[in-house]
Design a protein around this motif. Structure first.
Motif: not given
Length: 131
Positions: A103-131
């Motif tokens: 259960d702890r392993l699944r939660k850690a994996k979920d958090k890691s995947e969510f953090d990665q998603f948020m980072d990609e989303r922030a990067t995509a938003a920054k790229d749109v603002d810079d353009a």
């Protein structure tokens, strides 16, 4: 192998043990007779036999290895029964600990995947603002 019914066993439980003691042929005979006399009962019995895997097992009597009163059938040797109870308790504890680990392993994996998603989303938003 004869099973002993506790006084609190329901009539259904006693009937099930009685049929188990007599084997698969008794189950099939009971099912056929129920189809003859009242088909919904026969259908229910067939569904129960399939669900409980009695239809496909070699012997119904081997299903009753544990007595429901205290978790397992007594061997007659109290030292062995105590050892067996302790070992079963230890195995249950280990299983519980392993399930918590997974259960702890699944939660850690979920958090890691969510953090990665948020980072990609922030990067995509920054790229749109810079353009």
């Amino acid at each position: 192998m004869t099973t002993v019914a506790s006084p609190r066993t329901s009539w259904f439980g006693r009937a099930e043990m009685w049929l188990d003691d007599r084997g698969k042929g008794a189950w099939i005979a009971a099912m056929v007779l129920s189809f003859i006399f009242f088909w919904p009962v026969g259908l229910a019995l067939l569904a129960y036999m399939i669900w409980s895997k009695r239809m496909f097992s070699k012997s119904c009597a081997t299903r009753r290895t544990f007595a429901p009163a205290h978790g397992f059938k007594s061997s007659g040797n109290t030292a062995f029964d105590t050892y067996k109870a302790d070992m079963l308790k230890r195995l249950e504890d280990e299983q519980h600990a392993f399930e918590e680990f997974l259960d702890r392993l699944r939660k850690a994996k979920d958090k890691s995947e969510f953090d990665q998603f948020m980072d990609e989303r922030a990067t995509a938003a920054k790229d749109v603002d810079d353009a």
